[in-house]
Structure formats: C-alpha cells, structure tokens
Design a protein around this motif. Sequence first.
Motif, mmCIF file in Angstrom:
data_model
loop_
_atom_site.group_PDB
_atom_site.id
_atom_site.type_symbol
_atom_site.label_atom_id
_atom_site.label_comp_id
_atom_site.label_asym_id
_atom_site.label_seq_id
_atom_site.Cartn_x
_atom_site.Cartn_y
_atom_site.Cartn_z
ATOM 1 N N TRP A 161 2.266 8.360 -3.943
ATOM 2 C CA TRP A 161 2.063 9.345 -4.219
ATOM 3 C C TRP A 161 0.928 10.843 -3.860
ATOM 4 C CZ3 TRP A 161 4.640 11.276 -8.385
ATOM 5 C CH2 TRP A 161 4.441 11.937 -9.179
ATOM 6 N N PRO A 162 -0.227 10.317 -3.460
ATOM 7 C CA PRO A 162 -1.041 11.565 -2.621
ATOM 8 C C PRO A 162 -0.987 11.748 -1.527
ATOM 9 C CG PRO A 162 -1.852 8.943 -2.958
ATOM 10 C CD PRO A 162 -0.716 8.960 -3.490
ATOM 11 N N LEU A 163 -0.252 11.299 -1.070
ATOM 12 C CA LEU A 163 0.613 11.663 0.746
ATOM 13 C C LEU A 163 1.532 12.230 0.940
ATOM 14 C CD1 LEU A 163 -2.312 9.276 1.396
ATOM 15 C CD2 LEU A 163 -0.791 8.813 3.461
ATOM 16 N N VAL A 206 0.425 15.940 -1.449
ATOM 17 C CA VAL A 206 0.038 16.603 0.510
ATOM 18 C C VAL A 206 1.100 17.408 0.817
ATOM 19 C CG1 VAL A 206 -0.974 17.207 2.193
ATOM 20 C CG2 VAL A 206 -1.953 15.346 0.571
ATOM 21 N N TYR A 207 1.538 16.068 1.125
ATOM 22 C CA TYR A 207 3.694 17.100 1.508
ATOM 23 C C TYR A 207 3.976 17.555 0.855
ATOM 24 C CZ TYR A 207 8.043 17.024 4.190
ATOM 25 O OH TYR A 207 9.009 17.370 4.360
ATOM 26 N N SER A 208 4.188 17.587 -0.209
ATOM 27 C CA SER A 208 5.508 18.282 -1.133
ATOM 28 C C SER A 208 4.446 19.363 -1.024
ATOM 29 C CB SER A 208 6.026 17.313 -2.185
ATOM 30 O OG SER A 208 6.846 18.296 -3.647
ATOM 31 N N ALA A 228 -6.260 10.352 -0.751
ATOM 32 C CA ALA A 228 -5.721 10.281 0.302
ATOM 33 C C ALA A 228 -6.875 9.491 1.469
ATOM 34 C CB ALA A 228 -5.037 11.013 1.228
ATOM 35 N N GLY A 229 -8.185 9.457 1.377
ATOM 36 C CA GLY A 229 -9.205 8.490 2.110
ATOM 37 C C GLY A 229 -9.369 6.917 1.417
ATOM 38 N N SER A 230 -9.350 6.697 0.453
ATOM 39 C CA SER A 230 -8.851 5.425 0.476
ATOM 40 C C SER A 230 -8.042 4.097 1.289
ATOM 41 C CB SER A 230 -8.844 5.000 -1.440
ATOM 42 O OG SER A 230 -8.488 5.286 -1.750
ATOM 43 N N VAL A 231 -6.599 5.412 0.536
ATOM 44 C CA VAL A 231 -5.584 4.744 1.092
ATOM 45 C C VAL A 231 -5.762 4.504 2.938
ATOM 46 C CG1 VAL A 231 -2.866 5.175 1.903
ATOM 47 C CG2 VAL A 231 -4.313 6.166 -0.281
ATOM 48 N N ILE A 278 0.958 -0.978 -0.641
ATOM 49 C CA ILE A 278 -0.313 0.064 -0.326
ATOM 50 C C ILE A 278 0.802 1.603 0.125
ATOM 51 C CG2 ILE A 278 -1.591 1.371 0.871
ATOM 52 C CD1 ILE A 278 -2.616 -1.370 2.222
ATOM 53 N N VAL A 279 2.445 1.439 0.800
ATOM 54 C CA VAL A 279 2.598 2.130 1.230
ATOM 55 C C VAL A 279 3.348 2.865 -0.040
ATOM 56 C CG1 VAL A 279 4.749 3.395 1.923
ATOM 57 C CG2 VAL A 279 3.180 2.240 3.280
ATOM 58 N N THR A 280 3.703 1.591 -1.273
ATOM 59 C CA THR A 280 4.844 1.697 -2.591
ATOM 60 C C THR A 280 3.894 2.067 -3.414
ATOM 61 O OG1 THR A 280 4.508 -0.509 -2.486
ATOM 62 C CG2 THR A 280 7.019 0.643 -1.503
#
Length: 207
Positions: free
Chosen positions: A100-102, A106-108, A132-135, A93-95
């Motif tokens: 990309w979204p998190l 968002v962070y970048s 991000a919601g689904s993640v 899930i992370v990779t």
Amino acid sequence: MKALRVIGYSHSVFSRSVRIALAELPHPYSWEEVDPFGEASDDHPFGRVPVLFDGQTRVYESWAILSYLYRISDRNRIRAPLVEARAAQIAGIVTSYAYWPLVRQVYSHGVFRPAFDLEYDMSKIQDGLEQAGSVLSALEDIAAENLVLGSGCEPEDCILFPMIDAFRRYPAAAELLAHYPALNSWWARMNNRDKVAETFCRLGPEA
C-alpha cells in the motif's frame, strides 16, 4: 516442457514478480492481459491477478505461484529452516505492509498517474513515504543478515524486487532507499540481471 498460461497485468508489481520467475527459471508461457482495476479476472475468486495455469491446474496469489514455479523447476531444493522463514517473512511484509505505501501511494500517485495525465494526490505520496520507513527498516534487517536476498534470484527476490523497483522510480523514494545500504545494494544487483531487465514495463509517456 509444456507451456504455462499466465493471466496478468503488465503494470502490476505482483504480475511482474511471476514474469521474473518465469524468465529466470526459465519456463515457456503464454500471457493474457487483464487490467484488474478495469475488469475482474474470472479465473481468480477475488478478481485479481496474476493467475497461473499449468494444464488444468490453477494457482493464484503471487507467493503461491512463485513457490509452485520453483518447486516444478530444476532449482527445487531444500533450504535451511531459517532461510525459508526469512523468505516467508519477506513475502508477508510485501503483501501485508509494503504494497500500500510503496506502490498504491508513492508509485501510483508519484509516477504512474502523472505519466498518464491522471489526477494524483501529493498527500498520499507524503503519507506513503512516511510509512515506508518502517517497511524498509524491516527489510534492511533481513537483507543485512545475508541469509536471503543474496546474489541469486529466489522466490523472495522475485516478489520483492518489483515493489522496490516501482517505489524508487519516485525521486524522493530513491533517496530514501539509499539510507538502507543492504537493501539498496540488493536492488542494484537485481536490477543488473538481464532477465529481470527484460520484464521492465515502461510507462507510455515516461522517458
């Protein structure tokens, strides 16, 4: 214990994953800073970081590095098949879905780029928050099952924490994370670990 050599980028969430594991286990190591966005790492076939060297042995890709570090430590042990499966799910899930979204959106654009007076795109932040919601829902299901993401620090904790920690540095993301209680509680437990705190990379102008 001989020192390991790590090539990484201080602002990389994946590099921080490896630094957390090295601090928690602990393993002595030397650090070589490489910004993969400015210069490709010659030690990685795709120019990325982190890369681990144990003598002449080279290991790249964060999950492989984390698995290797835990296997060569006294924390190595056999876990139940479903526990190992959940840990691998988190890594996947992370990779594949979260980075990309998190992080890249968002962070970048919400934290990193503004901190260095670089151009940022609010539409990318919004798009990242929507995705991000689904993640977070998938990770919440795993955290609530209570097989992994417990009170310790395992490879799956190492690979997930930097990403969630970076994401929630954007205020709206922190508010969103609060709607996922098991995941949010896990983040708080990890954030309170001294060794994890030591790996925090403050942005230059960031308060």
